[in-house]
Scaffold this motif. Structure first.
Motif, mmCIF file in Angstrom:
data_model
loop_
_atom_site.group_PDB
_atom_site.id
_atom_site.type_symbol
_atom_site.label_atom_id
_atom_site.label_comp_id
_atom_site.label_asym_id
_atom_site.label_seq_id
_atom_site.Cartn_x
_atom_site.Cartn_y
_atom_site.Cartn_z
ATOM 1 N N GLU A 150 -43.463 32.623 6.178
ATOM 2 C CA GLU A 150 -44.122 31.621 6.967
ATOM 3 C C GLU A 150 -43.655 30.384 7.111
ATOM 4 O O GLU A 150 -43.813 29.587 8.196
ATOM 5 C CB GLU A 150 -45.562 31.853 6.629
ATOM 6 N N ARG A 151 -42.990 30.086 6.025
ATOM 7 C CA ARG A 151 -42.611 28.431 5.936
ATOM 8 C C ARG A 151 -41.492 28.362 6.758
ATOM 9 O O ARG A 151 -41.256 27.367 7.442
ATOM 10 C CB ARG A 151 -42.301 28.059 4.354
ATOM 11 N N GLN B 172 -40.535 30.191 9.417
ATOM 12 C CA GLN B 172 -41.054 30.313 10.555
ATOM 13 C C GLN B 172 -41.412 29.085 10.936
ATOM 14 O O GLN B 172 -41.096 28.661 12.196
ATOM 15 C CB GLN B 172 -42.258 31.501 10.757
ATOM 16 N N ARG B 173 -42.270 28.312 10.350
ATOM 17 C CA ARG B 173 -42.783 26.856 10.804
ATOM 18 C C ARG B 173 -41.419 25.920 10.850
ATOM 19 O O ARG B 173 -41.419 25.040 11.863
ATOM 20 C CB ARG B 173 -43.877 26.204 9.672
ATOM 21 N N GLU B 174 -40.625 26.045 10.004
ATOM 22 C CA GLU B 174 -39.587 25.229 10.055
ATOM 23 C C GLU B 174 -38.518 25.403 11.295
ATOM 24 O O GLU B 174 -38.073 24.511 12.186
ATOM 25 C CB GLU B 174 -38.355 25.361 8.785
ATOM 26 N N SER C 44 -39.879 26.611 14.315
ATOM 27 C CA SER C 44 -40.801 25.926 15.383
ATOM 28 C C SER C 44 -40.571 24.449 15.312
ATOM 29 O O SER C 44 -40.454 24.068 16.506
ATOM 30 C CB SER C 44 -42.262 26.451 14.928
ATOM 31 N N ALA C 45 -40.508 23.933 14.392
ATOM 32 C CA ALA C 45 -40.493 22.601 14.240
ATOM 33 C C ALA C 45 -39.143 22.067 14.855
ATOM 34 O O ALA C 45 -39.011 20.936 15.307
ATOM 35 C CB ALA C 45 -40.485 21.798 12.743
ATOM 36 N N TYR D 115 -44.582 14.737 14.617
ATOM 37 C CA TYR D 115 -44.102 15.921 13.745
ATOM 38 C C TYR D 115 -43.338 15.011 12.461
ATOM 39 O O TYR D 115 -43.527 14.880 11.288
ATOM 40 C CB TYR D 115 -43.616 16.993 14.143
ATOM 41 N N LYS E 38 -50.177 24.964 17.186
ATOM 42 C CA LYS E 38 -48.841 25.748 16.654
ATOM 43 C C LYS E 38 -48.893 26.312 15.256
ATOM 44 O O LYS E 38 -47.827 26.793 14.600
ATOM 45 C CB LYS E 38 -47.600 24.906 17.094
ATOM 46 N N GLY E 39 -49.720 25.805 14.554
ATOM 47 C CA GLY E 39 -49.864 25.969 13.050
ATOM 48 C C GLY E 39 -48.848 25.077 12.356
ATOM 49 O O GLY E 39 -48.318 25.580 10.977
ATOM 50 N N LEU E 40 -48.303 23.939 12.932
ATOM 51 C CA LEU E 40 -47.299 23.303 11.825
ATOM 52 C C LEU E 40 -47.972 22.420 11.214
ATOM 53 O O LEU E 40 -47.184 21.645 10.054
ATOM 54 C CB LEU E 40 -46.515 22.646 13.056
ATOM 55 N N LYS F 175 -48.067 21.265 7.303
ATOM 56 C CA LYS F 175 -48.677 22.673 6.839
ATOM 57 C C LYS F 175 -47.521 22.970 5.757
ATOM 58 O O LYS F 175 -46.330 22.836 5.889
ATOM 59 C CB LYS F 175 -48.870 23.468 7.618
#
Length: 395
Positions: free
Chosen positions: A328-329, A331-333, A335-336, A347, A381-383, A395
């Motif tokens: 999950e982390r 995936q966030r990276e 997206s960022a 951000y 976006k869950g970031l 996050k």
């Protein structure tokens, strides 16, 4: 003992320099300072770049650093100062000068355990670092780390929860804004131990400062515990320094299927002691240090039960959940990285700890409507996460 000469020496030779042969050749730092450029050029110990710096810096430059330290309450401990740690003198390239914010005790009276690992640590690594540090500290061991996020922070917190002192070796000079997200913890460390660096005030952290910092962590330690490290982790540099310095190396066992633990598992393959309890970290030092009291030892289960609040579950630290959390982390990276415009600016302005909307506006230069719009999108976006009072964090 004139600290000005030692500061001058470190400015001229650079942090991490092997100054011992130079001092042995010239007899003292003062004698080195008194020589002229012709005599310096005749020395087999000095490089051309070092000689150039010897001509460029003077004691006045050192006096400027002393004034900065005096005005901020930062202590300067030179190599010839009785307060300088003897353990650190044992390494081949000790710092000529240490800058200390807090109180540095006689570390020779204590078993010192250095704990290192990745900043982007899994919940398993964070928990393990905290409990191992707490268990060792309860027995009287001193915990030292690098003051960074992730494993470092967990180790410091574990020692503080044990009611003991802890020490952080920084990869930058005092007075910089590096890693503001961890400033509260560093203040706690300063008030219950000390912050230590070899870099003069206001020297910023860089890619080269951290390996230099790592040799000090291992140099001050009797043993180094590596908690989580990938193949190219900076923690492995600390372990390498520890091996060269004759320190003990410990490693936390982990899943052989997780790439982010390959470095840790490789250390075990190469002979590092498998650390499955705080007792393993400290028992070999009991005969050497009267300050160690093994009767106070606790198992990891006991320490975990002490720290678990009602309703919490330890199942989050099983390997399946570790991999899920890491996925999950990542995936966030990913997206960022794809963010653009106002969303990217906002951000980048956020930190691991909550900051206010006013701080976001100040950092980005955006107006409130644009910043709030970007924050809303980032949260969708869950970031990022939000809290009361219009506060936000990564996050």
């Amino acid at each position: 003992m004139d600290v000005r000469y030692w500061i001058w020496l470190q400015m001229c030779l650079g942090e991490g320099a092997h100054f011992k042969p130079i001092i042995e050749e010239f007899g003292s730092v003062e004698e080195l300072y008194s020589k002229n450029i012709i005599e310096w050029r005749m020395s087999p110990s000095l490089s051309p770049s070092q000689i150039e710096r010897l001509t460029r810096f003077t004691l006045r430059d050192a006096e400027s650093i002393i004034r900065d330290c005096d005005s901020n309450g930062w202590q300067i401990i030179s190599y010839d100062n009785p307060l300088y740690p003897e353990k650190l003198k044992e390494i081949s390239n000790p710092p000529a000068v240490l800058y200390v914010d807090g109180e540095l005790p006689n570390l020779e009276a204590f078993a010192v355990i250095g704990i290192v690992g990745t900043r982007k640590a899994s919940p398993y690594a964070v928990k393990a670092a905290k409990l191992m540090a707490k268990g060792a500290a309860l027995c009287g061991a001193v915990i030292i780390s690098g003051g960074a996020l992730g494993v470092d922070s967990a180790a410091h917190i574990g020692a503080l929860e044990a009611g003991e002192k802890t020490f952080a070796v920084l990869g930058s000079g005092f007075g910089t804004n590096y890693l503001k997200a961890n400033s509260d913890l560093r203040n706690r460390i300063k008030n219950n131990g000390a912050l230590i660096t070899e870099f003069p005030p206001y020297v910023k952290a860089s890619r080269t400062t951290f390996p230099l910092r790592n040799r000090i962590i291992s140099g001050l330690s009797d043993g180094i515990l590596v908690v989580e490290a990938g193949v190219k982790s900076g923690s492995l540099i600390t372990a390498q320094f520890a091996a060269e310095q004759g320190r003990d190396i410990f490693a936390i066992p982990a899943s052989v299927l997780d790439y982010n633990f390959y470095g840790t598992n490789k250390l075990i393959d190469d002979g590092a002691t498998v650390a499955t309890s705080p007792l393993i970290l400290v028992e070999r030092y009991a005969a050497r240090y009267e300050t160690l009291d093994l009767s106070k030892i606790k198992t990891l289960r006991e320490l975990a039960e002490d720290s678990v609040k009602p309703g919490n579950s330890e199942t989050q630290y099983n390997f399946d959940n570790i991999r899920r959390d890491r996925a999950e982390r990542l995936q966030r990276e990913d997206s960022a990285i794809q963010l653009e415009g106002d969303e990217a600016s906002v951000y980048k302005a956020l930190e691991e700890n909550l900051i206010t909307i006013d701080e976001v506006l100040e950092k980005t230069g955006l107006g409130a409507p644009k910043a709030l719009a970007a924050l809303t999108v980032l949260e969708m976006k869950g970031l990022i996460e939000s809290a009361s009072g219009k506060r936000y964090k990564l996050k």
